[in-house]
Write an enzyme that holds these catalytic residues in place. Structure first.
Site, mmCIF file in Angstrom:
data_model
loop_
_atom_site.group_PDB
_atom_site.id
_atom_site.type_symbol
_atom_site.label_atom_id
_atom_site.label_comp_id
_atom_site.label_asym_id
_atom_site.label_seq_id
_atom_site.Cartn_x
_atom_site.Cartn_y
_atom_site.Cartn_z
ATOM 1 N N THR A 382 -4.915 1.206 7.940
ATOM 2 C CA THR A 382 -4.192 2.247 7.210
ATOM 3 C C THR A 382 -4.134 3.517 8.064
ATOM 4 O OG1 THR A 382 -4.938 1.262 5.135
ATOM 5 C CG2 THR A 382 -4.007 3.455 4.972
ATOM 6 N N ASP A 424 -5.349 -6.568 -2.253
ATOM 7 C CA ASP A 424 -5.500 -5.368 -3.088
ATOM 8 C C ASP A 424 -5.268 -5.680 -4.569
ATOM 9 O OD1 ASP A 424 -6.323 -3.636 -1.154
ATOM 10 O OD2 ASP A 424 -4.437 -2.544 -0.975
HETATM 11 N N1 GLY Z 1 -4.464 -1.373 1.478
HETATM 12 C C1 GLY Z 1 -5.213 -0.196 1.187
HETATM 13 C C2 GLY Z 1 -4.665 0.543 -0.002
HETATM 14 O O1 GLY Z 1 -3.473 0.493 -0.265
HETATM 15 O O2 GLY Z 1 -5.417 1.142 -0.710
#
Ligand code: GLY
Length: 571
Positions: A382, A424
């Protein structure tokens, strides 16, 4: 009532008269709010890679605005920082449009394919299959990033995509010197990359990870970006790129269809706005849990004056607010197009008042006493960047392929690594995902549904200063952004905000993750005596911040000092 009284009396006892952490270095806000409509007259960009920051300035110099610059930064990060974000992933953007004085939120989050099957993520014995959740095409949601960039160009930018994507296309085709983070990520994921020949062909040239400082090229990604520049949405979601994606995903056991791609849509949503001690925080709504959690934490904390507390009690109340917000995150939140969420309740100051009463002044509340409802590595995945342009347009974007190098699956001929965002979702109810987060039915996978995110791109408007702020970090995004906001409110400049030491609590596991140096020895001992289990943790996220001081009309940009290669720059 009795508890409230006891709490107030005891709180007064804790007040030691210390002021905000940076108050001595920076001037106090004035009581007179400066008009936000003022133009800075120059621009600031902070991102995790100097090439991406420079790409943004290149596009501004061509006559672009912050939104065009955001397209240049995001697309360049897809090339130079693919371990964190890219065309195979998605993003969320909190933005301020200066001309109309409007705040908007762009949801370019990935979505589950129509053929999603929860059983794919279970072993025969019913235990979670971590491999399908995190590696290969079954772990990938339908990407939102390309559509999000097209949307930015069409609705907010001034330049055609051929101009705003040009730096990324050039960087992918001509090559760049990979930084230590990219080389480290490829080394870490080498065995997974070797499972798919197209992934190995891109990221293991000559069968080995690229070497830091030696030119690395991704001509396939340059071609994919050119298709997007030329044809917009249909350059990725139908036509040549879409065909390549579907063929490769199917050949490797995935279940995407052309219809999944062509029906992907960007969503504009109303951002969450919360007022805290004279500051307005504009942040991410569901399908991110970040804004709801940040708002809930700030609403709880608004009953205190943290600037008047010693470090022990400041940490205590912040941790207890984090604990309560993460409990609600696990229970209630999901994609707003699929689940009804009690947002009015969660965002209500009265709800926060009630939660505040449950915080004991001198003891940690064990999470097991709060109600039903796990922390892992915040790692190299991220990315976040922040932009303010000369006209006062602001872009706060957090972008992701989820875990390091996403699914590690590259569809042959695209040069693009696909995300592993399916993890997620609460793939198995109440079983932790890679970030130790638990989830319920609200975040169960369903066709077309968007998986809950922690991404919290935010804009903070104070009486005199405005900050564009965000961070990567898995579940710790929420608490890192919160702590950055508090450091800004305490008077921190951009460098101080990004360097500020951090801690994190996410309800379960019931431990406080602490960055070495966040607490001095006496504070750590006092917190331990109050019942907290402190655990040192590394690494922490890569925060990128731009601050506009509307008194002096100066911009200030900084990239997290914890890792090299980022660049915050004003010009
Ligand atoms: N994939 C990390 C988030 O969207 O929180």
């Amino acid at each position: 009532m009795k508890l409230a009284l006891r709490w107030h009396v005891l709180l007064i006892g804790f007040v030691l008269g210390t002021s905000g952490a940076f108050a001595a270095d920076n001037p106090k806000p004035s009581t007179q709010a400066a008009p936000l409509a003022q133009r800075p007259g120059h621009a600031g960009i902070a991102s995790a890679n100097a090439l991406a920051t420079e790409a943004g300035f290149e596009v501004l110099a061509k006559g672009g605005n912050a939104f065009d610059a955001a397209i240049a930064v995001a697309s360049t990060l897809s090339v130079v920082e693919p371990e964190s974000s890219g065309m195979g992933g998605g993003f969320m953007a909190t933005m301020h449009v200066a001309a109309s004085d409007r705040n908007v939120f762009i949801d370019a989050r990935e979505a589950a394919p129509a053929a999603v099957n929860p059983k794919d993520y279970l072993n025969p014995d019913g235990t979670p299959n971590r491999d399908t959740a995190l590696k290969g095409p079954l772990s990938a949601g339908i990407p939102g990033e390309p559509a999000g960039l097209v949307w930015l160009a069409k609705h907010y930018g001034k330049l055609p995509l051929t101009e705003s994507l040009a730096p990324a296309i050039r960087t992918a085709r001509d090559g760049f010197k990979p930084d230590s983070r990219l080389v480290g990520a490829i080394q870490e994921e080498q065995q997974n990359l070797e499972r798919w020949p197209a992934s190995a062909a891109v990221y293991l040239p000559n069968g080995k990870p690229p070497v830091e400082g030696e030119i690395f090229r991704n001509p396939d990604q340059a071609h994919t970006l050119e298709q997007l520049a030329q044809y917009g949405d249909s350059g990725f979601y139908s036509g040549e790129t879409a065909q390549k994606l579907i063929e490769a995903v199917h050949a490797a056991g995935g279940n995407w269809t052309l219809k999944d791609l062509s029906s992907y849509r960007v969503k504009e949503r109303t951002p969450i706005t919360v007022d805290y001690h004279g500051y307005q925080i504009i942040t991410a709504p569901p399908p991110s849990s970040g804004g709801v959690a940040i708002a809930e934490i700030l609403n709880i904390l608004s009953g205190f004056d943290l600037s008047q507390m010693d470090q022990v009690h400041r940490a205590h109340y912040v941790i207890e607010a984090m604990r309560r917000a993460f409990r609600d995150h696990n229970d209630y939140l999901g994609d707003p197009d699929f689940v009804k969420m009690p947002l009015d309740m969660l965002l209500s100051p009265y709800y926060a008042d009630g939660l505040r009463q449950t915080i004991l002044p001198d003891r940690a509340t064990p999470s097991s006493m709060l109600a039903p409802t796990s922390g892992q590595d915040p790692g190299m995945h991220t990315t976040h960047f922040s932009i303010i342009d000369a006209d006062g347009n602001m872009v706060s974007i957090t972008s992701t392929v989820n875990y390091i190098l996403g699914s590690t699956f590259v569809a042959q001929g695209t040069g693009v690594v696909l995300n592993d965002e399916m993890d997620d979702f609460a793939l198995v109810p109440n079983k932790p995902n890679v970030y130790g987060l638990l989830g319920s039915k609200a975040n169960a996978p369903e066709p077309g549904k968007r998986m809950l995110s922690s991404m919290s791109p935010s804009i903070v408007i104070g009486p005199d200063r405005t900050a564009v702020i965000g961070s990567p970090g898995g579940s710790t995004i929420i608490t890192q952004v919160l702590e950055g906001i508090l450091a800004f409110i305490d008077g921190g400049d951009a460098q101080q905000v990004v360097a500020h030491k951090r801690f994190h609590h996410q309800f379960m596991p019931d431990v406080v993750n602490v960055e070495p140096g966040a607490f001095d020895a006496a504070t750590s001992e006092a917190l331990t005596r109050m019942g907290y289990t402190l655990k040192n943790r590394e690494p922490w996220g890569f925060m990128n911040v731009v601050i506009w001081d509307r008194r002096s009309n100066k911009l200030d940009a900084a990239s997290d000092p914890r890792r090299p290669d980022g660049l915050g720059k004003v010009q």
